[in-house]
Design an enzyme around this catalytic site. Structure first.
Site, mmCIF file in Angstrom:
data_model
loop_
_atom_site.group_PDB
_atom_site.id
_atom_site.type_symbol
_atom_site.label_atom_id
_atom_site.label_comp_id
_atom_site.label_asym_id
_atom_site.label_seq_id
_atom_site.Cartn_x
_atom_site.Cartn_y
_atom_site.Cartn_z
ATOM 1 N N ASP A 205 3.359 -4.399 7.654
ATOM 2 C CA ASP A 205 2.134 -3.616 7.588
ATOM 3 C C ASP A 205 0.980 -4.583 7.872
ATOM 4 O O ASP A 205 0.591 -5.372 7.019
ATOM 5 C CB ASP A 205 2.023 -3.002 6.184
ATOM 6 N N CYS B 54 -4.725 2.613 -3.647
ATOM 7 C CA CYS B 54 -3.439 3.062 -3.066
ATOM 8 C C CYS B 54 -2.354 2.009 -3.274
ATOM 9 O O CYS B 54 -1.592 1.703 -2.340
ATOM 10 C CB CYS B 54 -3.570 3.370 -1.577
ATOM 11 N N GLN C 279 -4.362 -4.911 7.157
ATOM 12 C CA GLN C 279 -5.445 -5.796 6.721
ATOM 13 C C GLN C 279 -5.407 -7.103 7.498
ATOM 14 O O GLN C 279 -6.460 -7.594 7.916
ATOM 15 C CB GLN C 279 -5.318 -6.087 5.212
ATOM 16 N N LYS D 280 -10.025 0.045 10.582
ATOM 17 C CA LYS D 280 -10.328 -1.205 9.867
ATOM 18 C C LYS D 280 -10.659 -2.321 10.864
ATOM 19 O O LYS D 280 -11.232 -3.339 10.506
ATOM 20 C CB LYS D 280 -9.129 -1.631 9.011
ATOM 21 N N HIS E 117 0.864 -1.180 0.000
ATOM 22 C CA HIS E 117 0.000 0.000 0.000
ATOM 23 C C HIS E 117 0.906 1.237 0.000
ATOM 24 O O HIS E 117 2.022 1.187 0.509
ATOM 25 C CB HIS E 117 -0.841 -0.049 1.282
HETATM 26 N N1 PLP Z 1 -1.658 -0.561 4.539
HETATM 27 C C1 PLP Z 1 -2.674 -1.245 4.008
HETATM 28 C C2 PLP Z 1 -2.427 -2.644 3.520
HETATM 29 C C3 PLP Z 1 -3.944 -0.669 3.920
HETATM 30 O O1 PLP Z 1 -4.942 -1.367 3.368
HETATM 31 C C4 PLP Z 1 -4.136 0.643 4.412
HETATM 32 C C5 PLP Z 1 -5.444 1.311 4.297
HETATM 33 O O2 PLP Z 1 -6.147 1.158 3.325
HETATM 34 C C6 PLP Z 1 -3.044 1.309 4.974
HETATM 35 C C7 PLP Z 1 -1.828 0.681 5.017
HETATM 36 C C8 PLP Z 1 -3.161 2.693 5.522
HETATM 37 O O3 PLP Z 1 -3.942 2.725 6.664
HETATM 38 P P1 PLP Z 1 -4.391 4.102 7.290
HETATM 39 O O4 PLP Z 1 -4.898 4.947 6.147
HETATM 40 O O5 PLP Z 1 -5.457 3.742 8.234
HETATM 41 O O6 PLP Z 1 -3.217 4.716 7.939
#
Ligand code: PLP
Length: 406
Positions: free
Chosen positions: A199, A364, A202, A225, A122
């Site tokens: 990360d 993203c 998810q 999430k 992401h």
């Molecule tokens: N990493 C992954 C795999 C995500 O799906 C997301 C959010 O869509 C993020 C990072 C970023 O999370 P946040 O926008 O809550 O900081």
């Protein structure tokens, strides 16, 4: 027994209609809905117990501080961290990864040093590393996925060279649903003396996570999430790494003393939490994690596995739907395109008319979209409250899209 009807009753929004149709919420990968216990906890925190944390000696500040700080222990339990002192509160994964980039990586990386990433990351786990590339001449090394969307841990380890200073990898793709064997990556990287950032945005939603068993150095999660409030989150940082880190944002709370000629920082994890935090957001996150642990992450994972396998069967039955990613280990996230001219945005709009919420776009994940040769997909991402009937509703909606847009 997983009582799905009871679970659904816990989420007030699920009884509303959208465009005259019962809501079918399949955009959990972007943000999940909130159970009543989270909404009530937030309301109560504002209505009965609100004050700023840490600084006050009065009753409300003490209550607020106790409730807020208790969440550190809740997050530690949720992730099976060795100690709550290894939990830094953040506003979400994006802040958590930036904390590692600014606090740990920037002070120690030199031009030519390498960071290993997968193409499936992401943007939150890409852009902070581009900052290091732009500002410090750090080299980003990309590891590909195979045609099914599998990320081979050995390929990640093979990318590690003498100049590699960090591996930053997702535990579960927000586009393909691929689940990555991050424990194997962390185990192998440790043999090279290379730290690993995971990360967990998810993955932590869909399966039990044990940061000690995984053995990574940094594991980031995001509250919204996890059925908690937006603006809440945390990162697990192993103690030895925390002691190596420089503070990221400066201000109140993260200091012990401030003088004209210098500052004395607070102990970690407070050292990394400057200014008035998301007090009620974190308290709400605590309620969300208690709710998840009450249901049991293993039982949630089993329920989602059944719904996901049904969804894959039904989607595979439509030969004009192209599901992106069929990794061996995958979760309840489906990105797809339709044969013909139908654009993901149009599909999403038609589905919305039927009360079905999905996401359309590049999610993203620019490098992955380039890898797939696509500019956009539709994504249906399932959560703990989704049903088999909602899979059927999605399929009916897609058949309508096919009739209208093909
Ligand atoms: N990493 C992954 C795999 C995500 O799906 C997301 C959010 O869509 C993020 C990072 C970023 O999370 P946040 O926008 O809550 O900081």
């Amino acid at each position: 027994m997983y009582d799905l009807s009871a679970v659904r009753r816990d989420f007030p929004i699920l009884s509303r209609k959208v465009n005259g149709k019962p809501l079918v919420y399949l955009d959990n990968g972007a943000s999940a809905q909130k159970p009543k216990v989270v909404i009530d906890t937030i309301t109560r925190a504002y209505a009965e117990d609100y004050a700023n944390v840490h600084r006050g000696l009065h009753t409300l500040s003490t209550i607020s501080t106790e409730r807020y700080e208790a969440v550190r222990g809740t997050v530690a339990r949720f992730l099976n961290a060795a100690s709550e002192d290894e939990i830094v509160f953040t506003s979400g994964t994006t802040e958590g990864i930036n904390l590692v980039a600014y606090g740990w990586a920037m002070p120690r990386m030199e031009p030519g040093d390498e960071i290993v990433l997968s193409v499936m990351e992401h943007h939150a786990n890409i852009v902070p590393w581009h900052f290091l590339r732009e500002r410090q001449g750090v080299v980003l090394k990309w590891v590909d996925v195979d045609a099914a969307g599998n990320l081979d841990p050995q390929a990640v380890l093979d990318a590690i060279g003498p100049k590699t200073r960090l591996v930053a990898v997702t535990h579960m793709s927000n586009v393909l649903g691929t689940v990555v064997d991050v424990a194997a990556i962390a185990r192998g990287a440790r043999q090279h003396g290379v730290p690993v950032l995971v990360d967990g945005s998810q993955a932590a939603v869909h399966m039990p996570v044990d940061v000690q068993a995984i053995g990574a150095d940094f594991y980031a999660i995001t509250g919204h999430k996890l059925y908690g409030p937006s603006g809440s989150g945390a990162i697990h940082i192993r103690k030895d790494r925390m002691t190596q880190m420089r503070p990221f944002i400066g201000g109140g709370d993260m200091i012990r003393e401030v003088h004209k000629d210098g500052v004395l920082y607070n102990d970690p994890p407070m050292k990394f939490e400057a200014g008035t935090p998301g007090i009620v957001e974190q308290i709400g996150l605590g309620a969300a994690l208690d709710y998840l642990m009450g249901l049991g992450m293993t039982r949630i994972a089993e329920h989602e596995r059944d719904v996901a396998s049904y969804a894959m069967d039904r989607l595979s039955g439509l030969n004009w739907v192209q599901v992106q990613g069929r990794a061996k280990q995958r979760g309840a996230i489906f990105s797809f395109t339709l044969d013909g001219p139908a654009h993901a945005h149009d599909i999403s709009t038609v589905l919305d008319k039927k009360g079905i919420a999905v996401r359309a776009g590049q999610h993203c994940a620019g490098p992955l979209m380039d890898r797939l040769g696509l500019t956009a997909t539709c994504r249906a991402s399932f959560g703990l409250y989704n049903t088999f009937e909602e899979v059927d509703a999605l399929i009916d909606g897609l058949e309508l899209c096919h009739d209208l847009l093909a």
